[in-house]
Design an enzyme around this catalytic site. Sequence first.
Site, PDB file in Angstrom:
ATOM      1  N   HIS A 138       0.830  -1.219   0.000  1.00  0.00           N
ATOM      2  CA  HIS A 138       0.000   0.000   0.000  1.00  0.00           C
ATOM      3  C   HIS A 138       0.863   1.268   0.000  1.00  0.00           C
ATOM      4  CE1 HIS A 138      -3.955  -1.984   0.975  1.00  0.00           C
ATOM      5  NE2 HIS A 138      -3.144  -2.913   1.439  1.00  0.00           N
ATOM      6  N   ASN A 192     -10.392  -2.809   2.775  1.00  0.00           N
ATOM      7  CA  ASN A 192     -10.104  -2.745   1.336  1.00  0.00           C
ATOM      8  C   ASN A 192     -11.395  -2.448   0.589  1.00  0.00           C
ATOM      9  OD1 ASN A 192      -7.340  -3.247   1.314  1.00  0.00           O
ATOM     10  ND2 ASN A 192      -7.571  -5.461   1.058  1.00  0.00           N
TER      11      ASN A 192
HETATM   12  C1  HEM Z   1      -1.007  -1.797   4.891  1.00  0.00           C
HETATM   13  C2  HEM Z   1       0.330  -6.091   6.690  1.00  0.00           C
HETATM   14  C3  HEM Z   1      -3.882  -8.000   5.268  1.00  0.00           C
HETATM   15  C4  HEM Z   1      -5.513  -3.530   4.365  1.00  0.00           C
HETATM   16  C5  HEM Z   1      -0.255  -2.809   5.433  1.00  0.00           C
HETATM   17  C6  HEM Z   1       1.102  -2.693   5.891  1.00  0.00           C
HETATM   18  C7  HEM Z   1       1.465  -3.884   6.400  1.00  0.00           C
HETATM   19  C8  HEM Z   1       0.358  -4.780   6.257  1.00  0.00           C
HETATM   20  C9  HEM Z   1       2.809  -4.259   7.033  1.00  0.00           C
HETATM   21  C10 HEM Z   1       1.947  -1.417   5.799  1.00  0.00           C
HETATM   22  C11 HEM Z   1       1.518  -0.469   6.882  1.00  0.00           C
HETATM   23  C12 HEM Z   1       2.325   0.787   6.947  1.00  0.00           C
HETATM   24  O1  HEM Z   1       3.530   0.768   6.647  1.00  0.00           O
HETATM   25  O2  HEM Z   1       1.752   1.834   7.328  1.00  0.00           O
HETATM   26  C13 HEM Z   1      -0.710  -6.973   6.487  1.00  0.00           C
HETATM   27  C14 HEM Z   1      -0.721  -8.355   6.924  1.00  0.00           C
HETATM   28  C15 HEM Z   1      -1.895  -8.902   6.507  1.00  0.00           C
HETATM   29  C16 HEM Z   1      -2.638  -7.847   5.819  1.00  0.00           C
HETATM   30  C17 HEM Z   1       0.403  -9.030   7.703  1.00  0.00           C
HETATM   31  C18 HEM Z   1      -2.434 -10.285   6.673  1.00  0.00           C
HETATM   32  C19 HEM Z   1      -2.025 -11.102   7.635  1.00  0.00           C
HETATM   33  C20 HEM Z   1      -4.724  -6.961   4.945  1.00  0.00           C
HETATM   34  C21 HEM Z   1      -6.138  -7.072   4.699  1.00  0.00           C
HETATM   35  C22 HEM Z   1      -6.590  -5.803   4.465  1.00  0.00           C
HETATM   36  C23 HEM Z   1      -5.460  -4.901   4.542  1.00  0.00           C
HETATM   37  C24 HEM Z   1      -6.949  -8.366   4.773  1.00  0.00           C
HETATM   38  C25 HEM Z   1      -7.994  -5.322   4.198  1.00  0.00           C
HETATM   39  C26 HEM Z   1      -9.066  -5.927   4.676  1.00  0.00           C
HETATM   40  C27 HEM Z   1      -4.425  -2.689   4.429  1.00  0.00           C
HETATM   41  C28 HEM Z   1      -4.496  -1.264   4.147  1.00  0.00           C
HETATM   42  C29 HEM Z   1      -3.193  -0.767   4.287  1.00  0.00           C
HETATM   43  C30 HEM Z   1      -2.353  -1.891   4.658  1.00  0.00           C
HETATM   44  C31 HEM Z   1      -5.738  -0.469   3.773  1.00  0.00           C
HETATM   45  C32 HEM Z   1      -2.743   0.667   4.044  1.00  0.00           C
HETATM   46  C33 HEM Z   1      -2.954   1.517   5.275  1.00  0.00           C
HETATM   47  C34 HEM Z   1      -2.579   2.950   4.963  1.00  0.00           C
HETATM   48  O3  HEM Z   1      -3.264   3.559   4.122  1.00  0.00           O
HETATM   49  O4  HEM Z   1      -1.603   3.441   5.541  1.00  0.00           O
HETATM   50  N1  HEM Z   1      -0.687  -4.109   5.642  1.00  0.00           N
HETATM   51  N2  HEM Z   1      -1.875  -6.702   5.830  1.00  0.00           N
HETATM   52  N3  HEM Z   1      -4.342  -5.629   4.827  1.00  0.00           N
HETATM   53  N4  HEM Z   1      -3.129  -3.027   4.731  1.00  0.00           N
HETATM   54 FE1  HEM Z   1      -2.520  -4.849   5.258  1.00  0.00          FE
END
Ligand code: HEM
Length: 501
Positions: free
Chosen positions: A54, A127
């Site tokens: 992201h 999402n």
């Molecule tokens: C961002 C991990 C699943 C939605 C991120 C980031 C990590 C991460 C490390 C970066 C955050 C940052 O640097 O600020 C994971 C892991 C998942 C997973 C380990 C599964 C085990 C999901 C799922 C969704 C999701 C299922 C939605 C339902 C998001 C969103 C961001 C993000 C929207 C961006 C947040 C922003 O705008 O700063 N994720 N994620 N992720 N993830 Fe996940």
Amino acid sequence: MKKKKMTTAFGKPVGDDLNSQTAGEKGPVLVQDMHLLEKLAHFDRERIPERVVHAKGAGAYGYFEVTADVTKYTKAAFLSEVGKKTDLFVRFSTVGGEKGSADAERDPRGFAIKFYTEEGNYDMVGNNTPVFFIRDPMKFPDFIHTQKRNPATNLKDPDMFWDFLSLTPESIHQVTILFSDRGTPITFRHMNGYSSHTYKWYNEKGEYVWVQYHFKTDQGSKTMTAAEAGAMCAKDPDHATRDLHESIKNGDFPSWTLEMQILTPRQAKDFKWDIFDITKVWPHSEVPPITVGKMVLNRNPENYFAEVEQAAFTPGNLVPGIGASPDKMLQGRMFSYHDTHLHRLGTNYQLIPVNMPKNAPELNYQRDGAMRVDDGGGGGPNYWPNSFGTAGPDETALEPPLPIEGNAAQHSYKLVDDDFVQAGNLYRNVMSEQDRVNLTRNIIGHLSGAQKRIQLRQAAIFYKTDKDYGTRIAKGLELDLAKVEKLANMNQADRVKATAS
Ligand code: HEM
Ligand code: NDP
């Protein structure tokens, strides 16, 4: 107006910001030019690590307004009264691309909301799709590696992409949404946002229900075809970022209606689907959503880096009245986000204004660390319990207990035919013929880059989901349909063996 004077980082007036200090007219440059050294050293450190996923996104401020009484379900203070408004910050994003990638790429879109409630910040990190590719956090790093670049060529790689997905058939529902035109929403304003996970809401009496959030776009769900999205990537890689900024600047404030799906524990027990499996939805006919509120975005950030790049969301930021569910993916995420913020932004990232719990200031005995830029608790006690009358825990913030039983072990989800049913329903019952044409054309275009044996394995998964779906893919890729059908009739282990090399 009095002209403002430029200073160094430490406030000393700057006499010349165009010419370095040199020994003689032609140089060399002198080390004593502290303004030059400070300016270059700061520039050298301008970038922080980009988000590991992201990385490309856009943000805006706004508010949430409650439109229905939900106090029988949750005691969350920000949801306590019809008409109540809460400030919030939203960040929309693509997932797999780097910080400079195009907004129009085929990808799920992130839909992250930070509510600044009076009981602390509440983050809904969702999402634009109601499901996900995998349902165990153990698979997440591998999955993301396959969506990014090949370690040798540094290129996106259809073999990695489809090898993993075809070895992970629970991904079929999300793959079907991703390759439909919903995988290329026309702008961030024209897409829905979903919690995807199940969460718990609990009320004053400690009674709980299971819930899923659906933020439905009031602008209408609008998408691009693959050809339109491809053209947009070339024409304006930042088109969705620009669209969000300009519509807010022009006073055309985008809004979303929050609908909730709610299941009591008793209903959940007899429910056809595993409500903690993020690859499944709750069919609307069985769990009709109720309208709960409205989200409006009405203010642009003033500084992208300070407010959007440094924004830090975590699904672990919950408030009293809202709890996690046992969903394994959600549990993994509750660790991962705070951990990555400590790496990306530092120990005290909660002090960055966009992340600050501005309506419920931090009060605890965590102290010091890099960039503790407030008074760090001043001269007050730095331990608990103490007998000096400072802030202590409040029992009413405790969550009602949730009975859990079973053996501690690495339990796998049983691979069952259920995994293909909802994707099949989407293909057969929700999509129009034009949607199906676009979907299968988009898949064929991408999957054609992978090795034949991987194409066969994935085509069999499409065939298992729906005969017509698989047949169109097989024909488009010029695969032997009898072979695809045979593979589709095998169990996953045999299918993998039969396509091993
Ligand atoms: C961002 C991990 C699943 C939605 C991120 C980031 C990590 C991460 C490390 C970066 C955050 C940052 O640097 O600020 C994971 C892991 C998942 C997973 C380990 C599964 C085990 C999901 C799922 C969704 C999701 C299922 C939605 C339902 C998001 C969103 C961001 C993000 C929207 C961006 C947040 C922003 O705008 O700063 N994720 N994620 N992720 N993830 Fe996940
Ligand atoms: P419904 O007929 O009640 O609802 C269909 C849903 O599908 C609508 O929410 C619609 O969103 C959405 N939709 C339309 N086209 C697509 C697409 N190409 N990709 C993803 N979603 C799309 O159906 P059911 O609740 O019985 O579910 C049937 C299937 O619809 C599910 O298997 C799932 O794939 C999909 N779906 C279901 C959701 C749910 O929570 N039940 C949520 C989203 C999708 P919109 O209202 O914006 O037009």
